[in-house]
Motif scaffolding. Structure first.
Motif, short mmCIF file in Angstrom:
data_model
loop_
_atom_site.label_atom_id
_atom_site.label_comp_id
_atom_site.label_asym_id
_atom_site.label_seq_id
_atom_site.Cartn_x
_atom_site.Cartn_y
_atom_site.Cartn_z
N SER A 90 0.83 -1.21 0.00
CA SER A 90 0.00 0.00 0.00
C SER A 90 0.86 1.26 0.00
CB SER A 90 -0.93 -0.01 1.22
OG SER A 90 -1.77 -1.14 1.22
N LEU A 91 1.95 1.24 0.76
CA LEU A 91 2.84 2.41 0.79
C LEU A 91 3.54 2.63 -0.55
CD1 LEU A 91 4.44 1.99 4.34
CD2 LEU A 91 2.74 3.68 3.64
N VAL A 92 3.93 1.55 -1.21
CA VAL A 92 4.56 1.67 -2.53
C VAL A 92 3.57 2.26 -3.53
CG1 VAL A 92 5.52 0.38 -4.46
CG2 VAL A 92 6.21 -0.17 -2.14
N GLU A 93 2.34 1.77 -3.51
CA GLU A 93 1.32 2.32 -4.41
C GLU A 93 1.05 3.79 -4.12
OE1 GLU A 93 -3.34 1.42 -5.69
OE2 GLU A 93 -2.32 0.18 -4.18
N LEU A 105 4.04 14.31 -17.83
CA LEU A 105 4.70 13.11 -18.35
C LEU A 105 4.50 11.90 -17.47
CD1 LEU A 105 8.04 14.64 -19.68
CD2 LEU A 105 5.92 14.15 -20.93
N GLY A 106 4.14 12.11 -16.21
CA GLY A 106 3.87 10.98 -15.32
C GLY A 106 5.11 10.15 -15.05
N VAL A 107 4.96 8.84 -15.23
CA VAL A 107 6.03 7.92 -14.89
C VAL A 107 7.22 8.05 -15.83
CG1 VAL A 107 5.22 6.02 -16.33
CG2 VAL A 107 6.41 5.52 -14.19
N PHE A 108 7.05 8.73 -16.95
CA PHE A 108 8.17 8.88 -17.90
C PHE A 108 9.27 9.77 -17.34
CE2 PHE A 108 4.80 7.50 -20.79
CZ PHE A 108 5.47 6.51 -21.49
N PHE A 152 20.00 3.51 -7.35
CA PHE A 152 20.69 3.77 -6.09
C PHE A 152 20.43 5.18 -5.59
CE2 PHE A 152 24.30 5.02 -3.50
CZ PHE A 152 24.49 3.92 -2.68
N GLN A 153 20.48 6.15 -6.48
CA GLN A 153 20.31 7.55 -6.08
C GLN A 153 18.89 7.84 -5.62
OE1 GLN A 153 20.87 10.34 -9.28
NE2 GLN A 153 21.41 12.01 -7.89
N SER A 154 17.89 7.41 -6.39
CA SER A 154 16.51 7.71 -6.03
C SER A 154 16.07 6.97 -4.78
CB SER A 154 15.58 7.35 -7.19
OG SER A 154 15.66 5.95 -7.48
N ALA A 155 16.49 5.71 -4.62
CA ALA A 155 16.12 4.95 -3.44
C ALA A 155 16.73 5.57 -2.18
CB ALA A 155 16.55 3.50 -3.57
N THR A 156 17.97 6.00 -2.26
CA THR A 156 18.61 6.63 -1.10
C THR A 156 17.94 7.95 -0.77
OG1 THR A 156 20.70 5.60 -1.73
CG2 THR A 156 20.80 7.39 -0.14
N SER A 157 17.60 8.74 -1.78
CA SER A 157 16.99 10.05 -1.53
C SER A 157 15.59 9.92 -0.95
CB SER A 157 16.94 10.85 -2.84
OG SER A 157 18.24 11.01 -3.37
N PHE A 186 11.32 0.00 -2.81
CA PHE A 186 10.58 -0.73 -3.85
C PHE A 186 9.90 0.22 -4.83
CE2 PHE A 186 10.71 -4.36 -0.85
CZ PHE A 186 11.17 -5.32 -1.73
N SER A 187 9.50 1.41 -4.39
CA SER A 187 8.93 2.38 -5.33
C SER A 187 9.99 2.85 -6.32
CB SER A 187 8.34 3.56 -4.57
OG SER A 187 9.34 4.24 -3.83
N SER A 188 11.24 3.01 -5.87
CA SER A 188 12.32 3.35 -6.79
C SER A 188 12.66 2.18 -7.71
CB SER A 188 13.57 3.75 -6.00
OG SER A 188 13.31 4.88 -5.19
N PHE A 189 12.49 0.96 -7.23
CA PHE A 189 12.73 -0.21 -8.08
C PHE A 189 11.71 -0.28 -9.20
CE2 PHE A 189 12.43 -4.77 -9.08
CZ PHE A 189 13.74 -5.02 -9.40
N ALA A 190 10.48 0.20 -8.95
CA ALA A 190 9.48 0.25 -10.03
C ALA A 190 9.92 1.21 -11.13
CB ALA A 190 8.13 0.66 -9.46
N ASP A 191 10.51 2.34 -10.75
CA ASP A 191 11.06 3.25 -11.76
C ASP A 191 12.23 2.60 -12.51
OD1 ASP A 191 9.22 5.07 -10.87
OD2 ASP A 191 10.64 6.14 -9.59
#
Length: 320
Positions: A90-93, A105-108, A152-157, A186-191
């Motif tokens: 739920s938190l990832v969503e 652009l959304g997810v792009f 790595f950068q987005s997940a850490t940030s 995990f949200s950064s892993f989706a990107d």
């Protein structure tokens, strides 16, 4: 004619027992005449609020309570995380929806950021500094490493400020604190998955066909995720006590970007260091060196990663 006999009403006698100390401060009970007149019975409410004497400074407890340690068992912590797996989903969503809400652009944007960095690196480090080896296209050389670096950068940030950002939830509902940085990871892993599709298109467009070395992406991703899990848990917990970590994290990522073989090949570092002992220790000192170099070896050169430094990076990540 029938007449009702007269009822002999006795006058209420005075109370023989002594009234309580607060009896005089209470509202009197209604008499039978008041009830016949339709007056509602009132509650017996004190007219005067009792006073409480304040404690003096000598009577107050000024000594701090003794510090207590609450040891956390690894098995119990993992069990709580497994029971909270639906909360993580739920938190990832929620993070993905909030991150790209009201964006054209959304997810792009997850794809556009590494592509812009790839164009910049191709011009500066490829055309001007000429750090790209001969015969290797600059976009593939840089983008094959910028995709895992963006993870790595987005997940850490995002995970560093996850506990502070979700402080209202933590104050109201009990849940393992680890779910918030893990959800950011995990949200950064989706990107990353979206960027990986673009990377595959780059490789095929420049005629880099799949080989057996592409299978090394699985252990490389596993080591990177282990390292990310350790760093995000460490940084998110540190930010809860030291707010300065929020300002140190971007500087830490910028320094780590140029200390890792992302803008330059690993062979260039070995050539500059020469016979120095640091040339052999360089892949072991930075856990990101064998990971980033492994992606480039697998996709661009068709070689297997350096298993020795990669194993050391896995051990360091597991210990952290």
């Amino acid at each position: 004619m029938y007449t009702q006999p007269a009822v002999d009403r006795k006058e209420p006698t005075a109370r023989t027992s002594a009234a309580p100390p607060h009896e005089s401060a209470l509202i009197a009970e209604p008499t039978p005449e008041d009830l016949d007149a339709g007056v509602l019975e009132e509650r017996r409410v004190p007219k005067v609020v009792p006073r409480v004497e304040a404690l003096t400074t000598d009577e107050l407890r000024t000594e701090a309570p003794p510090r207590q340690r609450y040891p956390v068992r690894l098995r119990r912590a993992l069990a709580e995380l497994w029971r909270s797996r639906e909360l993580v989903v739920s938190l990832v969503e929620r993070d993905l929806r909030v991150r790209y809400k009201q964006a054209v652009l959304g997810v792009f944007w997850a794809v556009l950021a590494p592509i812009l960095t790839m164009v910049l690196f191709t011009i500066v480090f490829g055309r001007i500094a000429r750090l790209v080896p001969a015969g290797v296209p600059g976009p593939v050389f840089f983008y094959s490493v910028l995709v895992p670096w963006s993870l790595f950068q987005s997940a850490t940030s995002f995970a560093t400020n996850s506990i502070i950002a979700n402080a209202p939830i933590i104050r109201k509902v009990y849940c393992p604190r680890e779910v918030f940085p893990i959800a950011g990871l995990f949200s950064s892993f989706a990107d990353f998955l979206v960027s990986a599709v673009i990377l595959l298109g780059f490789l095929l467009a420049f005629e880099f066909w799949p080989t057996w070395t592409w299978l090394s992406v699985v252990p490389l991703l596993a080591v990177e995720l282990m390292l990310l899990g350790a760093i995000t848990l460490l940084f998110s917990g540190a930010v809860a006590y030291f707010r300065d970590m929020r300002y140190l994290t971007p500087s830490f990522l910028q320094v780590l970007l140029f200390l890792s073989p992302i803008a330059y090949p690993l062979e260039r570092v070995e050539r500059v260091l020469g016979d120095s002992p640091l040339a052999d220790l360089y892949p072991y000192l930075n856990p990101l060196v064998p990971v980033m170099d492994g992606f480039r070896r697998a996709f661009v050169y068709g070689e297997w990663p350096m298993w020795g430094p990669l194993g050391v990076a896995a051990v360091v990540s597991a210990v952290l």
